[in-house]
Structures are given as C-alpha cells and as structure tokens.
Design an enzyme around this catalytic site. Structure first.
Site, mmCIF file in Angstrom:
data_model
loop_
_atom_site.group_PDB
_atom_site.id
_atom_site.type_symbol
_atom_site.label_atom_id
_atom_site.label_comp_id
_atom_site.label_asym_id
_atom_site.label_seq_id
_atom_site.Cartn_x
_atom_site.Cartn_y
_atom_site.Cartn_z
ATOM 1 N N ASP A 69 0.876 -1.168 0.000
ATOM 2 C CA ASP A 69 0.000 0.000 0.000
ATOM 3 C C ASP A 69 0.919 1.224 0.000
ATOM 4 O O ASP A 69 2.118 1.134 0.222
ATOM 5 C CB ASP A 69 -0.969 -0.022 1.192
ATOM 6 C CG ASP A 69 -2.203 0.837 0.904
ATOM 7 O OD1 ASP A 69 -2.141 1.674 -0.015
ATOM 8 O OD2 ASP A 69 -3.232 0.682 1.590
HETATM 9 C C1 BGC Z 1 -5.106 3.246 -0.113
HETATM 10 C C2 BGC Z 1 -5.150 2.179 -1.180
HETATM 11 C C3 BGC Z 1 -4.985 2.791 -2.532
HETATM 12 C C4 BGC Z 1 -3.732 3.641 -2.588
HETATM 13 C C5 BGC Z 1 -3.505 4.271 -3.934
HETATM 14 C C6 BGC Z 1 -3.919 4.158 -0.276
HETATM 15 O O1 BGC Z 1 -4.024 5.225 0.607
HETATM 16 O O2 BGC Z 1 -5.107 2.632 1.146
HETATM 17 O O3 BGC Z 1 -6.367 1.495 -1.107
HETATM 18 O O4 BGC Z 1 -4.975 1.795 -3.506
HETATM 19 O O5 BGC Z 1 -3.833 4.655 -1.602
HETATM 20 O O6 BGC Z 1 -4.536 5.093 -4.335
#
Ligand code: BGC
Length: 694
Positions: free
Chosen positions: A254
């Site tokens: 993540d």
């Molecule tokens: C989120 C993810 C997401 C990523 C990119 C993160 O803050 O937890 O779910 O895919 O950002 O957008």
C-alpha cells in the site's frame, strides 16, 4: 544481435512476449540473469518522483502511478490506477460503491462492471487497476466498509472474483488490502492479533478466491498482523499466499507508509514498493551487497513482476481503448442498472411503496442529502464522473405530472409543513464522506464510526416528518450498516440506497415509483444497538480479532438484529418449495447438487436472491450456526416458477485444523438451508446430507 539483446544474454522483452508457457519462464529467467542488480531493483518500486507525489496530494489519482520499466530491455512500466466505484482518473463512470454492489448479489453484473472499469482505465493510460477491495468489515463502522462487498467471506470472494474476471479482460487487477485491514483510523499502526483458524477461515478465503481466479496482484495492507507489518509478513506473503495458494503474480505495498524496512519487506515477500522508492532503492541494494538479502530474493520478485506484465501484455484489443469509451452510454446504463439493483427495501408497511403516480399530486422531498451529490468518500476511491443525478433530480425526472416540492429540512417546522401539504414525503438522510471513509492523518476526512446511529439532527428530521404525514418514506444513504432503532417504528417505509453512483437518483426513483421491483439484499447485518457488535477501537494499537462477527456472531449469541444479513423486501412475494439433493451421502472429495423451486406468487415481475446456508449439527470443533455457501439471482414473471441450482463441494465445508496445519472435512451430517435471508424464519427449505469416506 542488438546491444540490448547482448546485455540481456540474447533475450529482450519482445522475445519474452513471443514465448509461451515453460519457454516464456526460461526467457524471463535469462532476461533477469542479464539485468544488473540496479536494474532489477528498479523493477521493484514505483517511479513517482517526490514533486509529483506532492502534487498528487491535491490532485490525488488524477494520473496513473507508474512502477518499474526498463528502456534498454523494452520492459514497459506498470501504470496503476485506483477504484473501486469506478476508475479514479478524470470523468470516469461512477458506479454504486462496492457495498451497494454487494447488495445486488449479482456476479454477472459485477463482471460487466469490472469490464467497463477495465476499458475506462485502459482508455486513460492505465493497465493496472487497484480497486478490488475485499477486506472483511469485522465491524460495520469501518470507515472504508463502502469499498468492500459485505461481511461474508463467501460473498466477498464471489463478487471479488467476478470483478477480477471482468477487469482482467482489459487490465491487470490488484486485490487489496491483504490482510485484516478493517480499522481506518488505526490502519498505519494497529497490530491485529488473531488465531490461525480465524485468519484462514474468516479473513483470507476471499483473497484465495481471487487468487484462484487468476488475479494479477495483491496489495499488502498497512496494518500489522500478529506483530509484523503486512508488507513484511512472511507468514501471510510467503507461507500462505505464495506457498499454500501457489500465487504466481506480484505483491505490491500500500502507498507511502506501506513499506517500513527494505530487508524485512524483501525477505517477507513484498515484490513492489509503491508509489516511489524509499526502501526498494539504495537501501535494498545495500542489503543485497552486504549479504543481508540474498540476490535470489530480488530475482524471484523481478521474475514475478515480469511474468505478470508478460501475461497481460497482449490482453484486450488496444485499438478499442479510445477516450470516448470513458463514461460512454453503455457504461452509464450499467451504472443505472446497478443503482436500481442495489437498493434494499427494509420496511414497507401497508404496501405504501411503490408510490402510484396516478394517486399522487404532490410529493415532498426533504433533507439536504436529497439535493446533494453524495457518491462516497474522498479518499483514494474517489471518482469524478461527468455528472451526478441526486435523489431530488432523479425523483423529478421520473415524477411525470406529480408536483415535487423540496425542503432542506434545516427548519423542522418548514419540513413538517412541506410534508403535511403533500400526499407523500420522501426524507433522504444518512452519511457522507465526513462521517465515514478513508482517512489521512491531519486531514479532516472520513474515518470510522464507533456509533452507527444517524446524526442526531437527521433522526429529529425523520421523527418530525413522520409525525406530519402517514406516508413517510425514509431513504438512507451510507456505505454500511446504520442504526434505525429509535425511529424505525415511526415510519412506514425505509430503504437504503447506499452511495448509489452517478445514476443513483434515477435508480432510486425507479424503485420509489415501482418502475423496478426492489431486489437488493443486505450484504451486512444491521444491528439493533452498537453493543451487539464486536469490540471496536478506532485508535487501537493492538486488537484481538475473534472468530465471530456479522451474522455468525448474531446467530451464536442468539441476538436479534434490526435487519439480518441477506434481508430485503420486494413488491411481490416469492414462494420456496421442492428442495432436492442429488445424494444423501457424498465423499470428502465429492459434491452435492442442490435444487429448489422459486415461484413469483405476486403480481409484479422481479428478481429474488436465493441463498444457501450450511449448518453443522455435529462437528469435531466449534462451528458457526450456519454459513453462506451459495447464492443465485432468479428473475421471475408473475406466476412463474423456476429452479435455483447450487453445487456445494465437500471441501467447501472444511475447517482449518491448526494442529495438523491443514483443512479437515468432518465425516458428519450437514444441514442445507435454502431461503431468502439468513433469518431463521426465512430459511424456507431444509435438507440433510452426510459426508463420509473419500
Ligand atoms: C489506499 C489504497 C490505494 C492507494 C492508492 C492508499 O491510501 O489505502 O487502497 O490503492 O492509496 O490510491
């Protein structure tokens, strides 16, 4: 031979793409062995530079995030974009949020939505879609519950797999956040402690289902599981995902705080750090040079990345991804279809719904949410569609000659007056991205809900309108369960529209006026009180996840929810009869076919979501009272009867035996229930079969 081929020992990217199967694997091996350590490590991280990252904070997800890529060898980068209610890039189709789509229980619809998103992602320069969010909301107040399909691992897995199927006709799909990511405000630090059986049976089956479906990537979660951050967690990544499940794709972290340590992440099984290189750059190189991380670990990661890119490189039909496919007529029609199908009718006393156009001269639409574009939170899942139909607009579009008045509900006396002066009142109340959603420290957005009640002002509004008219319809908006206790007895009709996407207002109006028969069923239990739910602490540093949550917990504790899992009313009646099992006994490697007849005994065509649950009257271990093991949607004209068919494999009945380190199917009797919800009175049909032998 070109210079690049010489350095790559005769193999470059085009040679990899031309090869198939074992030959391709050999080519990838050769390609990797011809790459320098620096080149290999560059494949293992996002390439967003810090300046772009800062811009991204304000224009989040407006451009795809790139990872890896090598010009010398012709290896393309991954181009990541997000979801899941649509493609997070500009002007895409906005579908109802995943929880709403969970309420459709419609695999085929989800697959079609996945296809549409895949096309729109590709048309906007992306080939990698991160919107398959399949975390299990252990507590419905989890801020991002709206991004997932519901509380049950089977439902989550089936709809997640359907989305993957659709998406991967066009792009690589990434399922997230592996694993146990279900407290938003604590997500960057919380340590989720749980036993192996709970992990395997409750929190992981849906990820396995997507792996079996061939998902290209898995995103590790921010939180820790049993002490280790998920991106470093070799039990989750190496033992289970890459080991037991045989996952051949790639694992990405993540974003930003998803990776904390180069060595631990590489050894733990992370393949790509996103969205930029903090650890998988110089730090990882040093760890390899110093012998703390074997180079073979890097080679394995790069092999996975290249294998994944190669297997999707030839996908789809590149000339078909033109800009005009983004929010095109067909996709908007799909958003409308899903908005109609996701609405769940919770209460309909004296059949006050549907609103008969010919009986009404004036309808009062009340509540500020009625006039608000409310399609979900503003985090990474945000979609910016070309337009949004609010409930008020939708009702106006469909009202024909009925006069529609609007009152914001700010002044209760005016709201009551509007209701009194109309033949019916529709009150729209609920939640917005301020009440729930993804949250970032120091930014006032989203977060979890420890209390599932409506804001007090909304409850007051509902009571006021209900006192002013006996035709009061309450429309709830929100991403998960909402408490209705305290006001639900005062109103004759309640429905939940969730965050219903860009066509939400039109979908809602179709249900209110009976142009569509409601078919949605709750993918999450609506409790009567907060204290019926598992312990939840949105700031927890460490928390114990027990085996029971959702309807399994309600069953076990014999608690009555306000509205049970799987529940939803219609404008018609469905009759259940004639349960047939293909055998009375099957072996442990066998399967049983279950059939039941469903009849539409009312006067309106509609769809019934038929559910199959299994109970374990005898078992060597403690088991839930019953578990969902099948579902299907059946369309029925008035008076029509159709057969719903299911297959239950004996292996689907297994529990995880921690001591033996494997799955065990009890030789025992099992009860199969077929019905219209998880509530005992709705389990209309019951049969028994036995599993024994092999
Ligand atoms: C989120 C993810 C997401 C990523 C990119 C993160 O803050 O937890 O779910 O895919 O950002 O957008």
């Amino acid at each position: 031979m070109s210079v690049s081929q010489e350095r790559g020992k005769g193999i470059d990217w085009s040679a990899v793409l031309e090869a198939q199967g074992k030959e391709r694997e050999r080519h990838i091996e050769k390609l990797v062995s011809g790459m320098s350590l620096g080149e290999k490590i560059r494949e293992m991280a996002g390439t967003t530079n810090p300046l772009r990252l800062a811009v991204m904070l304000f224009r989040y997800n407006r451009y795809p995030f790139w990872a890896g890529g090598n010009r010398r060898l012709g290896i393309p980068p991954l181009r990541f974009t997000d979801g899941p209610r649509g493609v997070a890039l500009d002007h895409s189709t906005c579908f109802p949020v995943s929880m709403a789509r969970g309420a459709t229980w419609d695999r085929r619809l989800e697959e079609r939505i996945g296809e549409a998103m895949g096309i729109e992602a590709r048309a906007q320069g992306s080939d990698f879609f991160g919107g398959v969010c399949i975390n299990l909301p252990r507590h419905p107040g989890w801020g991002r519950a709206q991004e997932t399909f519901g509380e049950d691992p089977y439902l989550l897995g089936e709809l997640g797999a359907a989305m993957v199927r659709g998406l991967q006709k066009h792009v690589m799909a990434c399922a997230k956040h592996y694993a146990c990511n279900s407290i938003e405000e604590a997500r960057f630090f919380v340590d989720v402690r749980l036993g192996e059986r709970t992990l395997r049976e409750v929190y992981l089956p849906h990820f396995k289902r997507c792996v079996d479906e061939g998902v290209a990537a898995i995103m590790s979660a921010y939180n820790r599981v049993n002490g280790d951050y998920c991106a470093h967690n070799s039990h989750l990544l190496r033992d289970i995902l890459k080991g037991d499940w045989g996952f051949e794709g790639l694992v990405m972290s993540d974003f930003i705080w998803g990776t904390r340590d180069a060595e631990k992440a590489a050894l733990g099984g992370l393949d790509i750090e996103m969205p930029n290189r903090r650890y998988f750059g110089r730090r990882l190189k040093r760890a390899v040079v110093k012998g703390r991380v074997p180079e073979a670990v890097v080679d394995e990661a790069v092999t996975r990345i290249l294998r994944t890119k190669a297997s999707f490189a030839a996908g789809g039909s590149p000339s078909g991804y033109t800009r005009d496919r983004v929010a095109c007529k067909e996709h908007v029609a799909l958003a409308f279809e899903s908005a109609r199908k996701c609405i769940v009718l919770l209460k309909n006393q004296n059949g006050i719904l549907p609103l008969a156009r010919e009986d009404l001269q004036r309808i009062a639409v009340i509540g500020k949410l009625a006039d608000r574009e409310n399609i979900g939170d503003s985090g990474s899942s945000r979609v910016r569609p070309p337009y949004i139909v609010t409930p008020l607009q939708g009702i106006r579009n469909a009202a024909g000659s009925i006069e529609i008045t609007y009152d914001s509900g700010k002044d209760l006396s005016l709201a009551a007056k509007a209701a009194r002066e109309a033949d019916a009142a529709v009150v729209v109340v609920g939640l917005t991205g301020r009440n729930e959603g993804e949250s970032i420290p120091y930014m006032k957005m989203g977060g979890d809900r420890e209390d599932l009640s409506l804001p007090a002002a909304s409850e007051r509004l509902v009571r006021t309108v209900a006192a002013a008219t006996d035709r009061c319809v309450v429309v709830l908006e929100g991403g998960s369960a909402i408490l209705t206790t305290g006001w639900q007895d005062d109103v004759p009709a309640i429905l939940i529209a969730w965050y219903p996407g860009m066509e939400g207002g039109n979908g809602l109006a179709a249900i209110l006026f009976g142009d569509e028969n409601p078919s949605g069923k709750l993918p999450v239990t609506f409790p009567e009180t907060n204290d019926q739910l598992p312990f939840f602490d949105k700031k927890a540093k460490s928390i114990e996840y027990g085996y029971y949550h959702g309807y399994r917990l309600f069953d076990r504790e014999r608690m009555e929810p306000a509205f049970p899992f799987g529940f939803g009313l219609h404008y018609t009646e469905y009759g259940y009869s004639n349960l047939r099992l293909s055998a009375q006994e099957i072996g442990r490697s066998g399967a049983i076919q279950v059939k039941a007849d469903i009849a539409n005994t009312g006067s309106m065509a509609g769809c019934e979501v038929v559910q199959l649950y299994i109970a374990y009257p005898v078992s060597a271990v403690d088991r839930p009272v019953k578990e969902l093991k099948g579902f299907t949607r059946v369309h029925l004209e008035p008076g029509e009867t159709k057969t719903a068919s299911f297959e239950v494999k004996a292996e689907d009945l297994a529990y995880y035996d921690v001591d033996a380190g494997g799955w065990v199917v009890d030789e025992a009797e099992y009860i199969v229930y077929v019905g219209s919800s998880s509530r005992v009175e709705d389990l209309h049909l019951r049969g028994i079969f036995r599993v024994s032998g092999t």
